[in-house]
Design a protein around this motif. Structure first.
Motif, PDB file in Angstrom:
ATOM      1  N   SER A 182       0.835  -1.208   0.000  1.00 10.21           N
ATOM      2  CA  SER A 182       0.000   0.000   0.000  1.00 10.21           C
ATOM      3  C   SER A 182       0.864   1.249   0.000  1.00 10.21           C
ATOM      4  O   SER A 182       0.528   2.240  -0.662  1.00 10.21           O
ATOM      5  CB  SER A 182      -0.932  -0.001   1.214  1.00 10.21           C
ATOM      6  OG  SER A 182      -1.813  -1.109   1.174  1.00 10.21           O
ATOM      7  N   GLN A 185       2.092   1.743  -3.477  1.00  5.24           N
ATOM      8  CA  GLN A 185       1.006   2.230  -4.336  1.00  5.24           C
ATOM      9  C   GLN A 185       0.684   3.685  -4.021  1.00  5.24           C
ATOM     10  O   GLN A 185       0.392   4.474  -4.927  1.00  5.24           O
ATOM     11  CB  GLN A 185      -0.230   1.358  -4.152  1.00  5.24           C
ATOM     12  CG  GLN A 185      -1.363   1.681  -5.114  1.00  5.24           C
ATOM     13  CD  GLN A 185      -0.945   1.516  -6.560  1.00  5.24           C
ATOM     14  OE1 GLN A 185      -0.436   0.482  -6.961  1.00  5.24           O
ATOM     15  NE2 GLN A 185      -1.135   2.564  -7.359  1.00  5.24           N
ATOM     16  N   GLU A 188       3.132   5.828  -5.811  1.00  7.82           N
ATOM     17  CA  GLU A 188       2.789   5.953  -7.231  1.00  7.82           C
ATOM     18  C   GLU A 188       1.656   6.951  -7.421  1.00  7.82           C
ATOM     19  O   GLU A 188       1.686   7.789  -8.334  1.00  7.82           O
ATOM     20  CB  GLU A 188       2.388   4.584  -7.794  1.00  7.82           C
ATOM     21  CG  GLU A 188       3.516   3.560  -7.863  1.00  7.82           C
ATOM     22  CD  GLU A 188       4.590   3.957  -8.861  1.00  7.82           C
ATOM     23  OE1 GLU A 188       4.285   4.714  -9.808  1.00  7.82           O
ATOM     24  OE2 GLU A 188       5.744   3.517  -8.703  1.00  7.82           O
ATOM     25  N   GLN A 256      -2.952   3.888 -12.258  1.00  9.63           N
ATOM     26  CA  GLN A 256      -2.563   3.756 -10.860  1.00  9.63           C
ATOM     27  C   GLN A 256      -3.786   3.674  -9.951  1.00  9.63           C
ATOM     28  O   GLN A 256      -3.753   2.993  -8.925  1.00  9.63           O
ATOM     29  CB  GLN A 256      -1.662   4.929 -10.439  1.00  9.63           C
ATOM     30  CG  GLN A 256      -0.307   4.946 -11.119  1.00  9.63           C
ATOM     31  CD  GLN A 256       0.471   3.661 -10.907  1.00  9.63           C
ATOM     32  OE1 GLN A 256       0.375   3.028  -9.850  1.00  9.63           O
ATOM     33  NE2 GLN A 256       1.242   3.262 -11.916  1.00  9.63           N
ATOM     34  N   SER A 259      -4.897   0.169 -10.122  1.00 11.69           N
ATOM     35  CA  SER A 259      -4.000  -0.643  -9.282  1.00 11.69           C
ATOM     36  C   SER A 259      -4.305  -0.427  -7.807  1.00 11.69           C
ATOM     37  O   SER A 259      -4.269  -1.379  -7.006  1.00 11.69           O
ATOM     38  CB  SER A 259      -2.540  -0.283  -9.578  1.00 11.69           C
ATOM     39  OG  SER A 259      -2.199  -0.584 -10.915  1.00 11.69           O
ATOM     40  N   SER A 260      -4.612   0.821  -7.458  1.00 12.24           N
ATOM     41  CA  SER A 260      -4.935   1.122  -6.062  1.00 12.24           C
ATOM     42  C   SER A 260      -6.231   0.446  -5.640  1.00 12.24           C
ATOM     43  O   SER A 260      -6.331  -0.083  -4.523  1.00 12.24           O
ATOM     44  CB  SER A 260      -5.055   2.640  -5.882  1.00 12.24           C
ATOM     45  OG  SER A 260      -5.392   2.950  -4.552  1.00 12.24           O
ATOM     46  N   GLN A 263      -5.468  -3.028  -5.029  1.00 15.05           N
ATOM     47  CA  GLN A 263      -4.740  -3.160  -3.775  1.00 15.05           C
ATOM     48  C   GLN A 263      -5.701  -3.087  -2.595  1.00 15.05           C
ATOM     49  O   GLN A 263      -5.582  -3.853  -1.628  1.00 15.05           O
ATOM     50  CB  GLN A 263      -3.690  -2.048  -3.663  1.00 15.05           C
ATOM     51  CG  GLN A 263      -2.813  -2.141  -2.418  1.00 15.05           C
ATOM     52  CD  GLN A 263      -1.957  -3.392  -2.406  1.00 15.05           C
ATOM     53  OE1 GLN A 263      -1.290  -3.684  -3.385  1.00 15.05           O
ATOM     54  NE2 GLN A 263      -1.985  -4.127  -1.304  1.00 15.05           N
TER      55      GLN A 263
END
Length: 447
Positions: A182, A185, A188, A256, A259-260, A263
């Motif tokens: 985390s 991420q 990012e 992103q 992706s988050s 996550q």
């Protein structure tokens, strides 16, 4: 074209005093000697007329061309300026579009950062909350090291406690891994946010500058010439590069954020799964404790029943020993009587010392009493040996009961009571389980 008049040069004549008035010198004064013919004079006038007409015609043509050029350049300048104004408006609209898109992506990225930070905080709370179950499990293992003798057994409770400790350590490692993921991420997302903020700042500045340019007109005050700005900077970006730059920033931010989201879903799944696993294992451990405690209660009850029976048997054996001793004591008088009789009858004189039935009877009686005493003594010795065995067994039972009592105290009063301070409940996004401390059960620890 203009024509040039032909010029004639007449050499000047110097008059001398000898000449007359008409071409002759007077008093030595030199007179102008230039003289033209009528033809020359007429030609000169015609030449002037022609030249003047030609110049006027040329001037008129020039004025007409100038008027046309003025109109043409004014129209071209007006059209060019209108075109530039239109292009500025298009550019402002383009900047507005991209500024709106970048700002929208920036807000979404800000929200995603907040969401991921909240998810990470839940992970951190979950990680912290696993410490209490870990301490409870390890404390139970330490308490159970206080079991004595035969009760210090590698039972199912110990197996499940060790498994729980290992599971908690694995859960802590997994939660720590999710926290680190985390964090990466978040970095990012913050990088994307920084790029979007810089892009939005530049677009706001560009919007302001182009809006200012769009507001300029021919009657605006304070306008000056900037010759150094009349050029195309080779380092400036092309429209395609401009749009590609913002498009890349937006695309990367969207990537992103996806992706988050994944996550966060992984974090949620991890907390949900680990919560269920820990809950199930805790129930398994508690059930093992309950079974083991019941086994020890049963064993202790059986031992106490055996002890009670043994105590009763010892009491009965003591009574039996006392009765045997009394029976042996009671054999002493009959033995003495028999011996006295035999001794007395051995004093009979001469022929009176006969082996009569009485004599045989007395001898037989003594033998019977002796056999009885020996049998009673043997039984007394056996009873006393059995009494010692019973006493030894009683002591062993008492010791075993004490051991079971100690084990029950450890498992029931210490371990199971300690484990009851953990109040588990179903997983929720913000709550994994509640645990109350040993010292204060009214202050829940939220995971």
């Amino acid at each position: 074209m203009t024509s040039q008049a032909m010029k004639y040069t007449i050499p000047s004549t110097k008059y001398t005093p000898e000449h007359t008035r008409y071409g002759m010198p007077q008093n030595g004064v030199t007179l102008p000697a230039t003289r033209y013919t009528i033809h020359e004079w007429t030609g000169s006038n015609a030449n002037q007329y022609l030249t003047s007409s030609t110049e006027r015609t040329s001037s008129q043509n020039l004025r007409q061309e100038s008027e046309r050029l003025r109109c043409e350049t004014a129209d071209r300048t007006r059209r060019t300026q209108n075109d530039i104004n239109s292009k500025l408006q298009d550019r402002i609209e383009n900047i507005t579009y991209w500024k709106t898109e970048v700002d929208r992506q920036l807000q979404k990225t800000d929200q995603e950062i907040a969401n991921l930070m909240a998810s990470k905080k839940q992970l951190e709370q979950a990680h912290v909350a696993t410490q209490l179950p870990f301490e409870v499990a390890t404390t139970c293992l330490k308490h159970r090291e206080g079991r004595l003798s035969i009760d210090l057994v590698h039972d199912d409770v110990e197996v499940q406690l060790l498994k729980e400790v290992e599971m908690i350590e694995n859960v802590q490692a997994l939660l720590q891994q999710r926290i680190q993921e985390s964090d990466r991420q978040l970095n990012e997302l913050r990088h994307c946010k920084s790029n979007l903020e810089a892009d939005l700042k530049d677009k706001c500045s560009s919007y302001g500058l182009d809006s200012r340019c769009a507001g300029l007109h021919n009657g605006s005050l304070g306008m000056t010439l900037h010759n150094n700005s009349v050029k195309i900077d080779p380092k400036s970006a092309t429209p395609a590069a401009y749009e590609a730059f913002s498009h890349d920033n937006i695309t990367n931010a969207e990537k992103q954020r996806v992706s988050s989201c994944r996550q966060r879903e992984l974090n949620e799944h991890t907390m949900h799964q680990t919560s269920n696993d820990l809950h199930k294992q805790a129930e398994t451990v508690n059930e093992s404790f309950r079974i083991r405690i019941q086994e020890m209660i049963t064993a202790k009850t059986n031992l106490e029943e055996n002890l009670n029976q043994t105590v009763l048997e010892i009491s009965s054996m003591n009574e039996n020993i006392a009765a045997l001793r009394e029976a042996i004591r009671l054999k002493d008088s009959p033995m003495r009587v028999s011996h006295m009789r035999l001794n007395t009858r051995s004093m009979r004189p001469n022929i009176e010392l006969v082996r009569d039935p009485v004599q045989y009877g007395l001898v037989e009686e003594v033998g019977q009493i002796t056999d009885s005493v020996e049998a009673l003594s043997a039984k007394l010795n056996e009873s006393m040996g059995k009494l010692r065995n019973l006493e030894s067994n009683k002591k062993a039972l008492e010791e075993d009961i004490a051991i079971k009592t100690n084990s029950l105290n450890i498992d029931q009063s210490q371990c199971l009571r300690l484990r009851k301070t953990l109040v588990w409940r179903s997983y929720r996004p913000a709550t994994m389980f509640t645990a109350t401390s040993v010292t204060s059960r009214h202050q829940p620890l939220i995971l």
